[in-house]
Design an enzyme around this catalytic site. Structure first.
Site, PDB file in Angstrom:
ATOM      1  N   PRO A 137      90.983  -4.696 -13.049  1.00  0.00           N
ATOM      2  CA  PRO A 137      89.722  -4.349 -12.382  1.00  0.00           C
ATOM      3  C   PRO A 137      88.595  -5.041 -13.170  1.00  0.00           C
ATOM      4  O   PRO A 137      88.301  -4.655 -14.297  1.00  0.00           O
ATOM      5  CB  PRO A 137      89.661  -2.830 -12.509  1.00  0.00           C
ATOM      6  N   ASP A 148      87.468  -6.674 -18.464  1.00  0.00           N
ATOM      7  CA  ASP A 148      88.478  -5.778 -17.907  1.00  0.00           C
ATOM      8  C   ASP A 148      87.915  -4.355 -18.021  1.00  0.00           C
ATOM      9  O   ASP A 148      87.760  -3.828 -19.121  1.00  0.00           O
ATOM     10  CB  ASP A 148      89.765  -5.939 -18.733  1.00  0.00           C
ATOM     11  N   HIS A 149      87.630  -3.769 -16.895  1.00  0.00           N
ATOM     12  CA  HIS A 149      86.940  -2.474 -16.889  1.00  0.00           C
ATOM     13  C   HIS A 149      87.819  -1.331 -17.395  1.00  0.00           C
ATOM     14  O   HIS A 149      87.340  -0.236 -17.681  1.00  0.00           O
ATOM     15  CB  HIS A 149      86.448  -2.170 -15.464  1.00  0.00           C
ATOM     16  N   ARG A 150      89.108  -1.604 -17.532  1.00  0.00           N
ATOM     17  CA  ARG A 150      89.972  -0.566 -18.108  1.00  0.00           C
ATOM     18  C   ARG A 150      89.690  -0.419 -19.602  1.00  0.00           C
ATOM     19  O   ARG A 150      89.975   0.608 -20.198  1.00  0.00           O
ATOM     20  CB  ARG A 150      91.452  -0.940 -17.919  1.00  0.00           C
ATOM     21  N   ILE A 210      86.645  -2.059 -21.203  1.00  0.00           N
ATOM     22  CA  ILE A 210      85.211  -2.126 -21.517  1.00  0.00           C
ATOM     23  C   ILE A 210      84.412  -1.354 -20.466  1.00  0.00           C
ATOM     24  O   ILE A 210      84.567  -1.604 -19.259  1.00  0.00           O
ATOM     25  CB  ILE A 210      84.737  -3.604 -21.491  1.00  0.00           C
TER      26      ILE A 210
END
Ligand code: CAO
Length: 432
Positions: free
Chosen positions: A228, A404-406, A408
């Site tokens: 994501p 990577d939103h997982r 950061i």
């Protein structure tokens, strides 16, 4: 003692011509009562024709492509008299072809776990495939077969049967493909782009993609489907940095390697990574921990005639700007000549993709996973900047951070970029 029984097309309503799509029996096969022996299709419906006896098939009278109607002889069956299973004709099981069919998700496939070379990925592919609700051009027996294997028939793009009908062999080939390749292009449940015949629109020419392009494409698709990603845009005032760079370059002898702004960006980035360790990290395979790296290697995307490659500048924190400039010059030259060794491209912590030499105002680079972030750079531009009293001409550098939103969070991404921006706007900070 045996009896010879016949399997015939039962009453299927007032349909004169029914297409035989698939024949699932051959002489010598042992069939059970109500076992599907053939798949028939009319304009409106697809149906499985069940056996009206159990026994051994003696002769089969139809083949795919034949037309049948009520009463047509399908096959003869040798039935033992003890079993005496002769019954009334069994009604075919019909499924309306044109209407979406809701399929119940079966248990996860066992086959994948047993046979796949990359069990996790393949299992995922098959399990994902099971949970969708969609229409597929396949007979009930093929659907059942697919379900037993844990395959969603809707993921099989086109069947090899008439009008693209999915046959048993297509299901088998789909599974084979998953097993041999680890996944298929559409394995994440995404419908593929339809193939278009361009010839009606004009002349075309087909060029084979370079190996680098094909591998890059696979990698980018994998990242796109797994991560994501968020892209955050920022601008850094590099007026002073640029003045300093010009001074340095002016001091250089003729023919000596000049320093581009990219080297300062590499340094500014690493200084920010030292402050924000989660940017110098990778997510563990189970997604439950962060592997923090204590070294600072930066990949630089280099455009070559054969496609994009990413040589890695190692231990950036221990190298001077001049050292980094000559290392990048050497590696990008090697890249363009196709002479990079695998070791030159390994061990990156974060990547920079700089299009600044070409132009642009912003873009959304794709993270080079398992890294967690990538910095995009486009062309610096003189802009009027308000300092609270007046507009001043300042050289502004657009920066794009995809992460990577997982790993950061948005706020962390913004703080990180504020630090990169500060480092570039006042490069004295790089001494701290
Ligand atoms: N703003 C303004 N000018 C810039 C700039 C920027 N952000 N970045 C570079 N420039 C200038 C340089 O200063 C140089 O100017 P001079 O010729 O006057 O010195 C000129 O543009 C050419 O720079 P360069 O691109 O050769 O050098 P670099 O160090 O900036 O970049 C490299 C090196 C290897 C990154 C680059 O050559 C390259 O291959 N870029 C493409 C990367 C790419 O394709 N990314 C896309 C990946 S996603 O598909």
């Amino acid at each position: 003692m045996t009896n010879l029984c016949e399997i015939r097309v039962p009453d299927v309503g007032n349909v004169a011509e029914i297409d035989v799509v698939e024949v699932l029996i051959k002489p010598g096969d042992v069939v059970e009562l109500e076992q599907t022996v053939a798949t028939l299709e009319t304009d409106k419906a697809s149906m499985d024709l069940p056996s009206s006896s159990s026994g051994t098939i003696q002769e089969v009278y139809i083949k795919p492509g034949d037309k049948v109607s009520e009463g047509t002889l399908i096959a003869t069956v040798l039935v033992s008299t003890e079993a005496a299973n002769i019954t009334e004709p069994v009604q075919p099981v019909a499924i309306v072809v044109e209407t979406p069919v809701v399929e119940k998700a079966p248990e996860p496939a066992k086959l994948s776990a047993k046979l796949a070379p990359e069990p996790q990925q393949t299992l995922l592919t098959l399990q994902n495939a099971n949970t969708t609700t969609a229409k597929a051009h396949a007979s009930p027996s093929v659907r059942l077969f697919a379900r037993e294997l844990g395959v969603d028939v809707t993921k099989i793009n086109t069947g090899s049967g008439r009008k693209g009908r999915i046959l048993k062999d297509d299901v088998k080939n789909f599974v084979k493909k998953i097993i041999t390749e680890g996944s298929v292009a559409t394995g994440a449940g995404i419908p593929s782009i339809p193939t278009v015949d361009f010839s009606p629109f004009g002349e075309t020419e087909t060029l084979k993609l370079s190996k680098i392009k094909r591998l890059t494409g696979q990698n980018l698709t994998r990242v796109w489907l797994n991560l994501p990603m968020v892209t955050y845009h920022e601008e850094a005032d590099i007026t002073d940095m640029e003045a300093f760079r010009n001074t340095l370059n002016a001091e250089k002898a003729k023919g000596e390697l000049k320093i581009t702004g990219l080297m300062f960006i590499v340094k500014a980035l690493v200084a920010a990574m030292q402050q924000f360790p989660s940017f110098n990290a990778s997510l563990s395979a189970d997604g439950e921990s962060l592997i923090l790296k204590k070294y600072f290697n930066i990949g630089i995307a280099v455009d070559t005639p054969n496609g994009l490659v990413v040589p890695v500048l190692k231990n950036v924190n221990n190298k001077s700007i001049n050292e980094l400039a000559s290392e990048l010059a050497e590696k990008s030259e090697k890249a363009r000549l196709g002479k990079l060794l695998p070791g030159d491209m390994q061990g990156g912590c974060m990547t920079i993709s700089s299009l600044g030499g070409i132009g642009g105002t912003a873009f959304t680079p794709i993270v080079n996973a398992p890294e967690v972030a990538i910095l995009g750079v486009t062309r610096a531009k003189m802009q009027p900047v308000w300092n609270g009293k007046e507009f001043l001409p300042r050289l502004m550098l657009p920066l794009d951070l995809t992460y990577d939103h997982r790993v950061i969070d948005g706020a962390e991404g913004a703080r990180f970029m504020a630090t990169v921006k500060q480092n570039l706007s006042d490069i004295r900070r790089l001494l701290l």
